[in-house]
Design an enzyme around this catalytic site. Structure first.
Site, short mmCIF file in Angstrom:
data_model
loop_
_atom_site.label_atom_id
_atom_site.label_comp_id
_atom_site.label_asym_id
_atom_site.label_seq_id
_atom_site.Cartn_x
_atom_site.Cartn_y
_atom_site.Cartn_z
N HIS A 58 0.83 -1.22 0.00
CA HIS A 58 0.00 0.00 0.00
C HIS A 58 0.87 1.26 0.00
O HIS A 58 0.47 2.30 0.51
CB HIS A 58 -0.97 0.01 1.19
CG HIS A 58 -2.09 -0.99 1.02
ND1 HIS A 58 -3.26 -0.68 0.38
CD2 HIS A 58 -2.18 -2.29 1.35
CE1 HIS A 58 -4.05 -1.77 0.36
NE2 HIS A 58 -3.40 -2.75 0.92
N GLY B 124 -3.93 -12.59 -4.44
CA GLY B 124 -2.99 -11.50 -4.17
C GLY B 124 -1.70 -11.64 -4.97
O GLY B 124 -0.69 -11.03 -4.64
N SER C 140 -1.83 -11.10 -8.29
CA SER C 140 -2.04 -10.21 -9.40
C SER C 140 -2.28 -10.89 -10.75
O SER C 140 -1.65 -10.57 -11.75
CB SER C 140 -0.88 -9.22 -9.49
OG SER C 140 -1.42 -8.02 -9.89
N SER C 141 -3.24 -11.78 -10.74
CA SER C 141 -3.65 -12.37 -12.02
C SER C 141 -4.23 -11.28 -12.92
O SER C 141 -4.14 -11.37 -14.15
CB SER C 141 -4.67 -13.48 -11.79
OG SER C 141 -5.78 -12.97 -11.09
N ASP D 53 1.89 -3.71 -9.62
CA ASP D 53 1.63 -5.03 -10.20
C ASP D 53 1.96 -5.05 -11.68
O ASP D 53 2.59 -5.99 -12.18
CB ASP D 53 0.16 -5.42 -10.00
CG ASP D 53 -0.24 -5.43 -8.54
OD1 ASP D 53 0.67 -5.34 -7.69
OD2 ASP D 53 -1.44 -5.52 -8.26
C1 GLA Z 1 -2.88 -4.33 -5.06
C2 GLA Z 1 -2.70 -3.18 -6.03
C3 GLA Z 1 -1.29 -2.63 -5.99
C4 GLA Z 1 -0.83 -2.33 -4.56
C5 GLA Z 1 -1.15 -3.51 -3.65
C6 GLA Z 1 -0.88 -3.20 -2.19
O1 GLA Z 1 -2.11 -5.43 -5.47
O2 GLA Z 1 -3.02 -3.58 -7.34
O3 GLA Z 1 -1.20 -1.48 -6.79
O4 GLA Z 1 -1.40 -1.14 -4.08
O5 GLA Z 1 -2.49 -3.94 -3.75
O6 GLA Z 1 0.46 -2.99 -1.98
#
Ligand code: GLA
Length: 390
Positions: free
Chosen positions: A34, A123, A125-126, A171
Protein backbone atom coordinates in the site's frame (compact mmCIF):
# COMPACT_ATOMS: atom_id res chain seq x y z
CA UNK A 1 -22.64 -5.97 -29.30
CA UNK A 2 -20.92 -8.08 -26.70
CA UNK A 3 -21.78 -11.75 -26.34
CA UNK A 4 -20.64 -13.89 -23.48
CA UNK A 5 -20.87 -17.58 -23.39
CA UNK A 6 -19.76 -19.70 -20.49
CA UNK A 7 -20.63 -23.28 -21.35
CA UNK A 8 -19.09 -24.64 -24.51
CA UNK A 9 -15.87 -23.96 -26.37
CA UNK A 10 -16.42 -21.63 -29.31
CA UNK A 11 -15.72 -22.95 -32.79
CA UNK A 12 -12.83 -20.61 -33.53
CA UNK A 13 -10.49 -22.48 -31.19
CA UNK A 14 -10.53 -25.64 -33.32
CA UNK A 15 -7.21 -26.06 -35.17
CA UNK A 16 -6.13 -22.68 -33.84
CA UNK A 17 -2.88 -21.50 -35.33
CA UNK A 18 -1.40 -18.52 -33.52
CA UNK A 19 0.81 -15.75 -34.87
CA UNK A 20 1.89 -14.41 -31.48
CA UNK A 21 2.37 -16.12 -28.12
CA UNK A 22 2.74 -14.35 -24.79
CA UNK A 23 3.70 -15.53 -21.31
CA UNK A 24 2.69 -12.98 -18.70
CA UNK A 25 3.63 -13.59 -15.06
CA UNK A 26 1.95 -13.00 -11.72
CA UNK A 27 3.96 -11.13 -9.10
CA UNK A 28 4.99 -11.29 -5.48
CA UNK A 29 5.92 -8.35 -3.29
CA UNK A 30 8.57 -8.94 -0.65
CA UNK A 31 7.80 -5.75 1.25
CA UNK A 32 6.23 -2.31 0.64
CA UNK A 33 2.49 -2.79 0.74
CA UNK A 34 0.00 0.00 0.00
CA UNK A 35 2.92 2.30 -0.65
CA UNK A 36 2.79 2.40 -4.47
CA UNK A 37 -0.21 4.73 -4.77
CA UNK A 38 1.43 6.93 -2.12
CA UNK A 39 4.43 7.36 -4.42
CA UNK A 40 6.56 5.26 -2.09
CA UNK A 41 8.87 2.24 -2.41
CA UNK A 42 7.99 -1.37 -3.24
CA UNK A 43 10.08 -4.54 -3.65
CA UNK A 44 8.20 -6.86 -6.03
CA UNK A 45 9.16 -9.29 -8.76
CA UNK A 46 7.46 -11.52 -11.29
CA UNK A 47 7.08 -15.25 -10.54
CA UNK A 48 7.29 -18.47 -12.51
CA UNK A 49 3.46 -18.78 -12.64
CA UNK A 50 1.92 -17.22 -15.68
CA UNK A 51 -0.98 -16.56 -17.98
CA UNK A 52 -0.37 -17.73 -21.57
CA UNK A 53 -1.93 -16.09 -24.62
CA UNK A 54 -2.14 -17.16 -28.24
CA UNK A 55 -3.24 -14.55 -30.72
CA UNK A 56 -3.97 -14.26 -34.42
CA UNK A 57 -5.59 -11.71 -36.68
CA UNK A 58 -8.97 -12.92 -37.92
CA UNK A 59 -9.20 -10.79 -41.08
CA UNK A 60 -12.20 -8.80 -39.82
CA UNK A 61 -12.19 -5.11 -39.16
CA UNK A 62 -13.82 -5.17 -35.76
CA UNK A 63 -14.69 -8.57 -34.41
CA UNK A 64 -12.72 -9.90 -31.46
CA UNK A 65 -13.09 -13.34 -29.89
CA UNK A 66 -11.39 -14.30 -26.67
CA UNK A 67 -11.63 -17.70 -25.01
CA UNK A 68 -10.32 -18.68 -21.60
CA UNK A 69 -9.56 -22.39 -21.56
CA UNK A 70 -8.99 -22.29 -17.82
CA UNK A 71 -12.38 -20.83 -16.99
CA UNK A 72 -14.14 -22.09 -20.14
CA UNK A 73 -15.46 -18.63 -20.83
CA UNK A 74 -15.81 -16.94 -24.13
CA UNK A 75 -16.38 -13.31 -25.01
CA UNK A 76 -17.02 -11.82 -28.44
CA UNK A 77 -17.20 -8.08 -29.00
CA UNK A 78 -16.72 -5.31 -31.52
CA UNK A 79 -13.82 -2.88 -31.32
CA UNK A 80 -16.28 -0.06 -31.84
CA UNK A 81 -18.42 -0.94 -28.82
CA UNK A 82 -16.48 -1.51 -25.63
CA UNK A 83 -18.92 -0.79 -22.78
CA UNK A 84 -17.94 -2.47 -19.48
CA UNK A 85 -20.04 -5.55 -18.77
CA UNK A 86 -21.06 -7.59 -15.74
CA UNK A 87 -18.35 -10.19 -15.98
CA UNK A 88 -15.18 -8.88 -14.47
CA UNK A 89 -12.68 -10.95 -16.49
CA UNK A 90 -13.91 -9.53 -19.80
CA UNK A 91 -13.72 -5.99 -18.39
CA UNK A 92 -9.95 -6.35 -18.03
CA UNK A 93 -9.79 -7.29 -21.70
CA UNK A 94 -12.10 -4.54 -22.91
CA UNK A 95 -10.28 -2.05 -20.70
CA UNK A 96 -6.91 -2.81 -22.26
CA UNK A 97 -8.34 -2.47 -25.78
CA UNK A 98 -10.03 0.78 -24.85
CA UNK A 99 -6.78 2.22 -23.49
CA UNK A 100 -4.85 1.13 -26.60
CA UNK A 101 -7.42 2.81 -28.84
CA UNK A 102 -7.45 5.94 -26.67
CA UNK A 103 -3.74 6.25 -27.43
CA UNK A 104 -4.61 6.52 -31.12
CA UNK A 105 -3.41 3.02 -32.01
CA UNK A 106 -5.25 1.10 -34.69
CA UNK A 107 -6.45 -2.42 -33.92
CA UNK A 108 -8.34 -4.87 -36.13
CA UNK A 109 -10.28 -8.05 -35.44
CA UNK A 110 -8.36 -10.78 -33.58
CA UNK A 111 -8.83 -14.13 -31.87
CA UNK A 112 -7.18 -15.02 -28.60
CA UNK A 113 -6.96 -18.13 -26.42
CA UNK A 114 -5.91 -17.77 -22.79
CA UNK A 115 -4.56 -20.40 -20.37
CA UNK A 116 -3.88 -19.41 -16.78
CA UNK A 117 -1.79 -20.90 -14.01
CA UNK A 118 -2.65 -18.07 -11.62
CA UNK A 119 -5.22 -18.49 -8.88
CA UNK A 120 -7.69 -15.58 -8.76
CA UNK A 121 -8.00 -13.47 -5.60
CA UNK A 122 -4.76 -14.87 -4.18
CA UNK A 123 -2.99 -11.50 -4.17
CA UNK A 124 -0.52 -12.54 -6.88
CA UNK A 125 -2.04 -10.21 -9.40
CA UNK A 126 -3.65 -12.37 -12.02
CA UNK A 127 -5.39 -9.19 -13.18
CA UNK A 128 -2.14 -7.37 -14.03
CA UNK A 129 -0.88 -10.51 -15.79
CA UNK A 130 -4.07 -10.58 -17.87
CA UNK A 131 -3.90 -6.88 -18.76
CA UNK A 132 -0.18 -6.73 -19.49
CA UNK A 133 -0.14 -10.00 -21.44
CA UNK A 134 -2.97 -8.94 -23.71
CA UNK A 135 -1.47 -5.48 -24.18
CA UNK A 136 1.92 -6.98 -25.10
CA UNK A 137 0.30 -9.49 -27.48
CA UNK A 138 -1.75 -6.90 -29.33
CA UNK A 139 1.26 -4.60 -29.50
CA UNK A 140 3.20 -7.34 -31.30
CA UNK A 141 0.31 -8.61 -33.45
CA UNK A 142 -0.55 -5.18 -34.85
CA UNK A 143 2.94 -3.68 -34.61
CA UNK A 144 1.67 -0.77 -32.55
CA UNK A 145 5.11 0.44 -31.49
CA UNK A 146 4.26 0.70 -27.80
CA UNK A 147 7.21 0.61 -25.37
CA UNK A 148 7.24 -1.56 -22.24
CA UNK A 149 6.46 1.44 -20.07
CA UNK A 150 3.44 2.25 -22.27
CA UNK A 151 2.19 -1.30 -21.69
CA UNK A 152 2.58 -0.87 -17.93
CA UNK A 153 0.72 2.44 -17.82
CA UNK A 154 -2.08 1.52 -20.17
CA UNK A 155 -2.70 -1.68 -18.21
CA UNK A 156 -2.89 0.28 -14.97
CA UNK A 157 -5.23 2.78 -16.65
CA UNK A 158 -7.43 -0.09 -17.85
CA UNK A 159 -7.82 -1.26 -14.27
CA UNK A 160 -8.44 2.26 -12.92
CA UNK A 161 -10.81 3.41 -15.63
CA UNK A 162 -12.61 0.31 -16.79
CA UNK A 163 -12.57 -2.13 -13.89
CA UNK A 164 -12.89 0.60 -11.26
CA UNK A 165 -10.09 -0.53 -8.98
CA UNK A 166 -7.91 2.43 -8.13
CA UNK A 167 -4.71 0.38 -7.97
CA UNK A 168 -1.17 1.73 -8.03
CA UNK A 169 1.51 0.82 -10.56
CA UNK A 170 3.37 -1.98 -8.75
CA UNK A 171 1.63 -5.03 -10.20
CA UNK A 172 1.75 -4.00 -13.83
CA UNK A 173 5.33 -2.78 -13.49
CA UNK A 174 6.45 -6.07 -11.97
CA UNK A 175 4.54 -8.16 -14.48
CA UNK A 176 6.22 -6.46 -17.46
CA UNK A 177 9.64 -5.30 -16.25
CA UNK A 178 10.95 -8.00 -13.91
CA UNK A 179 14.26 -9.79 -14.49
CA UNK A 180 14.93 -13.42 -13.68
CA UNK A 181 16.37 -13.99 -10.19
CA UNK A 182 16.04 -10.32 -9.23
CA UNK A 183 13.79 -8.16 -7.08
CA UNK A 184 12.85 -4.64 -8.17
CA UNK A 185 13.35 -1.79 -5.75
CA UNK A 186 10.88 0.55 -7.43
CA UNK A 187 10.53 4.18 -6.45
CA UNK A 188 6.92 4.88 -7.40
CA UNK A 189 7.51 8.62 -7.29
CA UNK A 190 9.78 8.73 -10.35
CA UNK A 191 9.62 5.08 -11.47
CA UNK A 192 13.34 4.65 -10.94
CA UNK A 193 14.07 0.93 -10.62
CA UNK A 194 17.04 -0.86 -9.13
CA UNK A 195 17.31 -4.59 -9.81
CA UNK A 196 18.54 -6.44 -6.73
CA UNK A 197 19.80 -10.06 -6.93
CA UNK A 198 17.23 -12.23 -5.15
CA UNK A 199 19.66 -14.29 -3.10
CA UNK A 200 17.75 -16.06 -0.34
CA UNK A 201 20.59 -18.51 0.42
CA UNK A 202 19.22 -21.80 1.75
CA UNK A 203 15.66 -20.45 1.72
CA UNK A 204 12.83 -20.34 -0.76
CA UNK A 205 9.82 -18.13 -1.14
CA UNK A 206 6.70 -19.96 -0.06
CA UNK A 207 3.21 -18.56 -0.61
CA UNK A 208 0.41 -19.87 1.57
CA UNK A 209 -2.94 -19.17 -0.01
CA UNK A 210 -5.68 -18.73 2.60
CA UNK A 211 -8.23 -19.39 -0.13
CA UNK A 212 -10.35 -16.58 1.22
CA UNK A 213 -11.13 -13.41 -0.69
CA UNK A 214 -13.29 -11.19 1.48
CA UNK A 215 -15.76 -9.07 -0.46
CA UNK A 216 -14.71 -5.82 1.11
CA UNK A 217 -11.40 -5.89 -0.72
CA UNK A 218 -12.21 -3.46 -3.53
CA UNK A 219 -14.18 -0.92 -1.54
CA UNK A 220 -11.76 -0.92 1.37
CA UNK A 221 -8.78 -0.59 -0.99
CA UNK A 222 -10.21 2.55 -2.52
CA UNK A 223 -11.09 3.85 0.97
CA UNK A 224 -7.50 3.42 2.16
CA UNK A 225 -6.34 5.37 -0.83
CA UNK A 226 -8.80 8.18 -0.07
CA UNK A 227 -7.68 8.28 3.56
CA UNK A 228 -4.08 8.83 2.47
CA UNK A 229 -5.18 11.51 0.02
CA UNK A 230 -7.13 13.21 2.80
CA UNK A 231 -3.97 13.34 4.93
CA UNK A 232 -2.10 14.92 2.02
CA UNK A 233 -4.89 17.47 1.48
CA UNK A 234 -4.70 18.61 5.13
CA UNK A 235 -0.89 18.73 5.27
CA UNK A 236 -0.81 20.63 1.96
CA UNK A 237 -2.71 23.53 3.52
CA UNK A 238 0.44 24.27 5.54
CA UNK A 239 3.04 22.72 3.20
CA UNK A 240 1.87 23.34 -0.39
CA UNK A 241 4.91 21.50 -1.78
CA UNK A 242 3.57 18.19 -0.41
CA UNK A 243 2.09 16.21 -3.29
CA UNK A 244 1.90 12.76 -1.74
CA UNK A 245 2.75 11.02 1.54
CA UNK A 246 6.20 10.50 0.08
CA UNK A 247 6.90 14.18 0.67
CA UNK A 248 6.01 13.87 4.36
CA UNK A 249 8.43 12.69 7.04
CA UNK A 250 7.64 11.43 10.52
CA UNK A 251 8.36 14.69 12.32
CA UNK A 252 6.19 16.60 9.85
CA UNK A 253 3.41 14.10 10.38
CA UNK A 254 3.66 14.60 14.17
CA UNK A 255 2.87 18.30 13.67
CA UNK A 256 -0.51 17.26 12.27
CA UNK A 257 -1.36 14.65 14.86
CA UNK A 258 -4.17 16.78 16.31
CA UNK A 259 -5.53 17.91 12.96
CA UNK A 260 -5.75 14.49 11.35
CA UNK A 261 -8.32 12.04 12.64
CA UNK A 262 -6.69 9.21 14.64
CA UNK A 263 -7.47 6.81 11.82
CA UNK A 264 -5.92 8.95 9.11
CA UNK A 265 -2.88 9.63 11.26
CA UNK A 266 -2.45 5.91 11.82
CA UNK A 267 -2.77 5.10 8.09
CA UNK A 268 -0.23 7.78 7.17
CA UNK A 269 2.23 6.71 9.83
CA UNK A 270 2.07 3.14 8.55
CA UNK A 271 2.89 4.31 5.00
CA UNK A 272 5.86 6.39 6.14
CA UNK A 273 7.23 3.53 8.25
CA UNK A 274 6.67 0.97 5.49
CA UNK A 275 8.71 3.08 3.07
CA UNK A 276 11.55 3.06 5.59
CA UNK A 277 11.23 -0.70 5.95
CA UNK A 278 11.51 -1.26 2.19
CA UNK A 279 14.80 0.63 2.09
CA UNK A 280 16.15 -1.21 5.14
CA UNK A 281 15.04 -4.58 3.73
CA UNK A 282 16.83 -3.82 0.46
CA UNK A 283 20.05 -3.13 2.35
CA UNK A 284 19.55 -6.32 4.35
CA UNK A 285 19.12 -8.55 1.29
CA UNK A 286 22.11 -6.90 -0.36
CA UNK A 287 24.32 -7.89 2.55
CA UNK A 288 22.69 -11.30 2.88
CA UNK A 289 21.10 -10.60 6.26
CA UNK A 290 17.97 -12.74 6.15
CA UNK A 291 17.31 -12.30 9.88
CA UNK A 292 16.95 -8.55 9.49
CA UNK A 293 14.99 -8.95 6.24
CA UNK A 294 12.56 -11.31 7.96
CA UNK A 295 12.16 -9.05 10.99
CA UNK A 296 11.12 -6.23 8.68
CA UNK A 297 8.58 -8.52 7.01
CA UNK A 298 6.99 -9.28 10.39
CA UNK A 299 6.92 -5.56 11.21
CA UNK A 300 5.26 -4.88 7.86
CA UNK A 301 2.56 -7.40 8.71
CA UNK A 302 1.98 -5.84 12.13
CA UNK A 303 1.50 -2.46 10.46
CA UNK A 304 -0.90 -3.88 7.89
CA UNK A 305 -2.81 -5.76 10.58
CA UNK A 306 -3.08 -3.11 13.29
CA UNK A 307 -2.58 0.28 11.66
CA UNK A 308 -3.55 -0.01 8.02
CA UNK A 309 -6.17 -2.65 8.90
CA UNK A 310 -6.17 -4.62 5.67
CA UNK A 311 -5.41 -8.08 7.05
CA UNK A 312 -7.90 -10.74 8.18
CA UNK A 313 -8.07 -13.57 10.74
CA UNK A 314 -6.86 -16.21 8.31
CA UNK A 315 -3.77 -14.22 7.28
CA UNK A 316 -2.96 -13.28 10.89
CA UNK A 317 -3.27 -16.90 11.92
CA UNK A 318 -0.72 -18.01 9.33
CA UNK A 319 1.75 -15.25 10.20
CA UNK A 320 1.41 -15.97 13.93
CA UNK A 321 1.86 -19.65 13.27
CA UNK A 322 5.24 -19.04 11.68
CA UNK A 323 6.62 -16.81 14.44
CA UNK A 324 8.01 -19.55 16.69
CA UNK A 325 9.64 -21.44 13.80
CA UNK A 326 13.33 -20.60 13.58
CA UNK A 327 13.50 -21.97 10.02
CA UNK A 328 11.08 -19.26 8.86
CA UNK A 329 12.85 -15.90 8.64
CA UNK A 330 9.89 -13.73 7.82
CA UNK A 331 6.19 -13.91 7.01
CA UNK A 332 3.52 -11.36 6.16
CA UNK A 333 0.35 -10.85 4.19
CA UNK A 334 0.94 -9.88 0.58
CA UNK A 335 -0.92 -7.64 -1.85
CA UNK A 336 -4.10 -5.63 -1.27
CA UNK A 337 -5.18 -7.74 1.72
CA UNK A 338 -8.45 -9.10 3.19
CA UNK A 339 -7.45 -12.57 2.02
CA UNK A 340 -5.06 -14.03 -0.52
CA UNK A 341 -1.58 -15.26 0.41
CA UNK A 342 1.08 -14.86 3.01
CA UNK A 343 4.65 -14.71 1.72
CA UNK A 344 7.22 -16.64 3.75
CA UNK A 345 10.99 -16.94 3.60
CA UNK A 346 11.62 -20.51 4.70
CA UNK A 347 14.54 -22.96 4.72
CA UNK A 348 14.24 -25.32 1.76
CA UNK A 349 14.55 -28.60 3.62
CA UNK A 350 11.82 -27.65 6.11
CA UNK A 351 9.15 -26.77 3.56
CA UNK A 352 7.41 -30.13 3.13
CA UNK A 353 7.00 -30.85 6.82
CA UNK A 354 5.92 -27.28 7.57
CA UNK A 355 3.34 -27.20 4.80
CA UNK A 356 1.84 -30.43 6.12
CA UNK A 357 1.74 -29.18 9.67
CA UNK A 358 0.38 -25.69 8.98
CA UNK A 359 -2.22 -27.03 6.53
CA UNK A 360 -3.58 -29.37 9.20
CA UNK A 361 -3.89 -26.68 11.84
CA UNK A 362 -5.33 -24.18 9.36
CA UNK A 363 -7.96 -26.70 8.31
CA UNK A 364 -8.84 -27.46 11.93
CA UNK A 365 -9.19 -23.78 12.67
CA UNK A 366 -11.05 -22.50 9.60
CA UNK A 367 -12.30 -25.65 7.80
CA UNK A 368 -10.59 -24.39 4.65
CA UNK A 369 -7.87 -26.09 2.60
CA UNK A 370 -4.60 -24.21 2.45
CA UNK A 371 -2.64 -24.10 -0.81
CA UNK A 372 1.13 -23.90 -0.78
CA UNK A 373 3.01 -22.47 -3.77
CA UNK A 374 6.79 -22.23 -3.99
CA UNK A 375 7.71 -19.41 -6.35
CA UNK A 376 10.90 -18.30 -8.05
CA UNK A 377 11.70 -14.68 -9.02
CA UNK A 378 11.32 -14.68 -12.80
CA UNK A 379 11.37 -12.52 -15.90
CA UNK A 380 8.51 -10.21 -16.94
CA UNK A 381 6.21 -10.60 -19.94
CA UNK A 382 7.72 -12.53 -22.85
CA UNK A 383 6.36 -12.29 -26.41
CA UNK A 384 7.28 -14.71 -29.18
CA UNK A 385 6.12 -15.32 -32.72
CA UNK A 386 6.92 -18.91 -33.50
CA UNK A 387 4.04 -20.16 -35.55
CA UNK A 388 2.21 -22.48 -33.17
CA UNK A 389 -0.91 -24.55 -33.33
CA UNK A 390 -2.94 -26.60 -30.94
C1 GLA B 1 -2.88 -4.33 -5.06
C2 GLA B 1 -2.70 -3.18 -6.03
C3 GLA B 1 -1.29 -2.63 -5.99
C4 GLA B 1 -0.83 -2.33 -4.56
C5 GLA B 1 -1.15 -3.51 -3.65
C6 GLA B 1 -0.88 -3.20 -2.19
O1 GLA B 1 -2.11 -5.43 -5.47
O2 GLA B 1 -3.02 -3.58 -7.34
O3 GLA B 1 -1.20 -1.48 -6.79
O4 GLA B 1 -1.40 -1.14 -4.08
O5 GLA B 1 -2.49 -3.94 -3.75
O6 GLA B 1 0.46 -2.99 -1.98
Amino acid sequence: MKKENSHYPPQFIENFSSEIQVASPGRINLIGEHTDYNQGFVLPTAIDRKIYFELRKNQTLNTCRVYSRTFQKHVEFSLSNLAPGKSSWSNYILGVIDEIQKRGKKLEGFDCIINSELPIGAGISSSAALECGLAAGLNALFELGLQDMDLVKLSQDAENNFVGSNCGIMDQYASVMSRKDHLILLDCQNLHAEFIPADFKNCKILLLNTNVAHNLADGEYNTRRQECEEAVRIIQLTYPQVISLRDVNLSMLEEFKEELSPKIYQRSRYVLEENERVLKATQAIKRGDLNEFGKLMYQSHEGLQNHYEVSCRELDYLVDHSRSKDFIYGSRMMGGGFGGCTINIIEVDRIDAYVKEVSTSYKEMFHIDLDAIIVVPSEGTVVSNERGSQ
